[in-house]
Design a protein around this motif. Structure first.
Motif, mmCIF file in Angstrom:
data_model
loop_
_atom_site.group_PDB
_atom_site.id
_atom_site.type_symbol
_atom_site.label_atom_id
_atom_site.label_comp_id
_atom_site.label_asym_id
_atom_site.label_seq_id
_atom_site.Cartn_x
_atom_site.Cartn_y
_atom_site.Cartn_z
ATOM 1 N N GLN A 174 3.307 37.901 6.868
ATOM 2 C CA GLN A 174 4.567 37.737 7.601
ATOM 3 C C GLN A 174 5.781 37.712 6.676
ATOM 4 N N GLY A 175 5.547 37.575 5.384
ATOM 5 C CA GLY A 175 6.639 37.601 4.421
ATOM 6 C C GLY A 175 7.120 36.223 4.031
ATOM 7 N N THR A 176 7.681 36.143 2.823
ATOM 8 C CA THR A 176 8.278 34.913 2.336
ATOM 9 C C THR A 176 9.560 35.281 1.587
ATOM 10 N N GLN A 177 10.607 34.523 1.832
ATOM 11 C CA GLN A 177 11.917 34.834 1.258
ATOM 12 C C GLN A 177 12.004 34.296 -0.161
ATOM 13 N N VAL A 178 12.479 35.144 -1.056
ATOM 14 C CA VAL A 178 12.799 34.735 -2.421
ATOM 15 C C VAL A 178 14.286 35.019 -2.645
ATOM 16 N N THR A 179 14.999 33.995 -3.039
ATOM 17 C CA THR A 179 16.419 34.125 -3.308
ATOM 18 C C THR A 179 16.700 33.650 -4.725
ATOM 19 N N VAL B 221 -8.040 38.538 11.344
ATOM 20 C CA VAL B 221 -7.514 38.825 10.012
ATOM 21 C C VAL B 221 -6.169 38.135 9.828
ATOM 22 N N GLN B 222 -6.028 37.472 8.692
ATOM 23 C CA GLN B 222 -4.755 36.849 8.365
ATOM 24 C C GLN B 222 -4.446 37.018 6.885
ATOM 25 N N LEU B 223 -3.182 37.277 6.609
ATOM 26 C CA LEU B 223 -2.636 37.216 5.257
ATOM 27 C C LEU B 223 -1.428 36.291 5.347
ATOM 28 N N VAL B 224 -1.457 35.220 4.575
ATOM 29 C CA VAL B 224 -0.390 34.236 4.657
ATOM 30 C C VAL B 224 0.240 34.075 3.280
ATOM 31 N N GLU B 225 1.519 34.436 3.199
ATOM 32 C CA GLU B 225 2.253 34.264 1.947
ATOM 33 C C GLU B 225 2.887 32.878 1.895
ATOM 34 N N SER C 229 1.846 33.046 -3.370
ATOM 35 C CA SER C 229 0.423 33.092 -3.040
ATOM 36 C C SER C 229 0.227 33.931 -1.785
ATOM 37 N N CYS C 230 -0.887 34.610 -1.740
ATOM 38 C CA CYS C 230 -1.275 35.376 -0.555
ATOM 39 C C CYS C 230 -2.707 34.967 -0.227
ATOM 40 N N ALA C 231 -2.860 34.170 0.811
ATOM 41 C CA ALA C 231 -4.177 33.689 1.225
ATOM 42 C C ALA C 231 -4.722 34.578 2.325
ATOM 43 N N ALA C 232 -5.912 35.122 2.100
ATOM 44 C CA ALA C 232 -6.499 36.076 3.031
ATOM 45 C C ALA C 232 -7.693 35.478 3.751
ATOM 46 N N SER C 233 -7.881 35.900 4.983
ATOM 47 C CA SER C 233 -9.058 35.491 5.745
ATOM 48 C C SER C 233 -9.365 36.551 6.783
ATOM 49 N N GLY C 234 -10.622 36.575 7.225
ATOM 50 C CA GLY C 234 -11.007 37.477 8.304
ATOM 51 C C GLY C 234 -11.496 38.833 7.865
ATOM 52 N N PHE C 235 -11.597 39.064 6.556
ATOM 53 C CA PHE C 235 -12.153 40.319 6.071
ATOM 54 C C PHE C 235 -12.811 40.067 4.717
ATOM 55 N N THR C 236 -13.585 41.054 4.253
ATOM 56 C CA THR C 236 -14.316 40.907 2.986
ATOM 57 C C THR C 236 -13.351 41.143 1.841
ATOM 58 N N PHE C 237 -12.873 40.067 1.271
ATOM 59 C CA PHE C 237 -11.787 40.085 0.299
ATOM 60 C C PHE C 237 -12.074 41.012 -0.880
ATOM 61 N N ASP C 238 -13.296 40.965 -1.396
ATOM 62 C CA ASP C 238 -13.635 41.724 -2.600
ATOM 63 C C ASP C 238 -13.582 43.235 -2.387
#
Length: 120
Positions: free
Chosen positions: A112-117, A2-6, A21-30
């Motif tokens: 894992q998170g993404t920084q917004v400034t 399972v991965q969630l990548v921001e 964006s949050c890209a998901a893999s490794g599970f049934t997204f719907d």
């Protein structure tokens, strides 16, 4: 696995826009709700928006209503958070998370998170 990548975070001036964006893999997204959270150093992580990828229903906290939108591209297993009219107080690390239950949680997987400034 399972991965969630921001992605899509960065530095922007007040009044500007970013799309996360949050890209998901490794599970049934719907079958999952995908939420966006944000956190400042030493502070609690707070949920700000969520979408149920199955029926498209959405949820926003008051502080971002009218400025942020959330959408899902189920073909790409990706959820987007469009952030407009950004303010310095929107400066956080942004995380996406997936819940098998609902937008109310509990959340099973986290990115894992993404920084917004946002500069003034």
């Amino acid at each position: 696995e399972v991965q969630l990548v921001e992605s899509g975070g960065g530095l922007v001036q007040a009044g500007g826009s970013l799309r996360l964006s949050c890209a998901a893999s490794g599970f049934t997204f719907d079958d999952y709700a995908i939420g966006w959270f944000r956190q400042a150093p030493g502070k609690e992580r707070v949920g700000i928006a969520c979408i149920s990828t199955g029926d498209g229903s959405t949820y926003f906290v008051d502080s971002v209503k009218g400025r942020f939108t959330i959408s899902s591209d189920n073909a790409k297993n990706t959820v987007y958070l469009q952030m407009n009219s950004l303010k310095p107080e929107d400066t956080f690390v942004y995380y996406c998370a997936a819940s098998r239950s609902s937008c109310h949680g509990p959340y099973d997987y986290w990115g894992q998170g993404t920084q917004v400034t946002v500069s003034s």
